[in-house]
Design an enzyme around this catalytic site. Structure first.
Site, PDB file in Angstrom:
ATOM      1  N   CYS A 118       4.685 -25.023 -19.192  1.00 50.48           N
ATOM      2  CA  CYS A 118       5.762 -24.285 -19.874  1.00 50.48           C
ATOM      3  C   CYS A 118       5.930 -22.888 -19.280  1.00 50.48           C
ATOM      4  O   CYS A 118       6.426 -22.756 -18.176  1.00 50.48           O
ATOM      5  CB  CYS A 118       5.543 -24.257 -21.386  1.00 50.48           C
ATOM      6  SG  CYS A 118       7.039 -23.761 -22.279  1.00 50.48           S
ATOM      7  N   HIS A 221       4.762 -29.861 -22.693  1.00 52.15           N
ATOM      8  CA  HIS A 221       3.446 -29.484 -23.226  1.00 52.15           C
ATOM      9  C   HIS A 221       2.538 -30.706 -23.320  1.00 52.15           C
ATOM     10  O   HIS A 221       2.308 -31.223 -24.416  1.00 52.15           O
ATOM     11  CB  HIS A 221       3.595 -28.830 -24.601  1.00 52.15           C
ATOM     12  CG  HIS A 221       4.115 -27.439 -24.561  1.00 52.15           C
ATOM     13  ND1 HIS A 221       3.299 -26.335 -24.441  1.00 52.15           N
ATOM     14  CD2 HIS A 221       5.382 -26.962 -24.605  1.00 52.15           C
ATOM     15  CE1 HIS A 221       4.038 -25.234 -24.425  1.00 52.15           C
ATOM     16  NE2 HIS A 221       5.309 -25.578 -24.513  1.00 52.15           N
ATOM     17  N   GLU A 223      -0.561 -30.861 -23.277  1.00 53.66           N
ATOM     18  CA  GLU A 223      -1.770 -30.611 -24.086  1.00 53.66           C
ATOM     19  C   GLU A 223      -1.589 -31.045 -25.534  1.00 53.66           C
ATOM     20  O   GLU A 223      -2.565 -31.350 -26.214  1.00 53.66           O
ATOM     21  CB  GLU A 223      -2.174 -29.126 -24.007  1.00 53.66           C
ATOM     22  CG  GLU A 223      -1.343 -28.161 -24.851  1.00 53.66           C
ATOM     23  CD  GLU A 223      -0.024 -27.710 -24.213  1.00 53.66           C
ATOM     24  OE1 GLU A 223       0.431 -28.385 -23.262  1.00 53.66           O
ATOM     25  OE2 GLU A 223       0.527 -26.700 -24.674  1.00 53.66           O
TER      26      GLU A 223
END
Ligand SMILES: [Mn+2]
Length: 250
Positions: A118, A221, A223
């Protein structure tokens, strides 16, 4: 020993007015867990308030890790890529910008791998000579997709198409869904990087090094996805493997 993966940090400003100088220094929980799940050893790199220390600190810190993750975070100050801020620019943090620009350059110079998420794709592109849309809705007339998703941040909202032969294509395939929590995006691609994934409206969703496997940057994202969509952990595993190789070569 497993490779050491450094996470660039963030700070919350004015979190408690009773303790105006007591800012927490942190990195995102799910990034830390992703590094652990991928077999790396996570550490967090703080940045100095005094930006005149940034270069020397970054060059010293590079010796402490084998690979670098640039997590999501505040907007990049447009001054860093030579523009005045438009009204839509969000929160920026100059000390973090200056330090990360130095850290990225030092990491590339040391031939250690980088994985950006990001804000990470944006600041790395700026560090290497590119620019960013300050706000997609205001500046990119072709942007037809909601990139700052209104729904929960770990839910999948838009597609990404990858370039055959790229690293992100090998890891995740031709087409897949991602979450999307950005209002900036890569505009002019930096020398030495190439576009390897786009959204259906053309917004750039991944960049990679042209010359080697040093840099992989994504706009979504992963994660927050790998818990339910384990294929996105491959981006973390890929960094750990690249870090292991870089370590073996030094
Ligand atoms: Mn997006």
């Amino acid at each position: 020993m497993k490779p050491i993966i450094a996470l660039s940090s963030d700070e919350i400003i004015n979190v408690d007015p009773q303790k105006p100088d007591d800012y927490p220094v942190y990195a995102p929980h799910d990034v830390k867990e992703g590094v652990l799940a991928a077999g790396g050893i996570p550490i967090i790199l703080p940045f100095p308030d005094d930006s005149t220390q940034a270069d020397a600190l970054a060059r010293a810190m590079v010796h402490t890790f084998d690979g670098l993750i640039l997590p999501g975070g505040p907007d990049v100050n447009p001054i860093r890529y030579g523009e005045e801020p438009i009204p839509e620019v969000g929160m920026t943090l100059d000390q973090k910008d200056v330090f990360e620009l130095a850290l990225i350059k030092a990491t590339v110079a040391a031939h250690k791998p980088i994985f950006g998420i990001c804000r990470g794709i944006q600041i790395a592109n700026v560090a290497l000579g590119g620019t960013v849309y300050q706000d997609l809705a205001a500046q990119d007339p072709d942007c037809k997709i909601q990139h700052a998703q209104a729904t929960r941040g770990h839910w999948l909202t838009h597609h990404v198409d990858t370039v055959p032969g790229s690293r992100v294509n090998a890891l995740l395939g031709d087409r897949f869904l991602v979450n999307s929590r950005h209002h900036e995006a890569v505009r002019a691609v930096a020398p030495g990087l190439r576009v390897t994934a786009t959204a259906p409206d053309g917004v750039i969703e991944a960049l990679e090094s042209t010359a080697d496997d040093g840099v992989l940057l994504v706009q979504w994202h992963p994660e927050n996805l790998w818990y339910k969509h384990p294929e996105h952990l491959r981006l973390f595993t890929d960094l750990v493997e690249r870090a292991q190789r870089a370590k073996a070569e030094t």
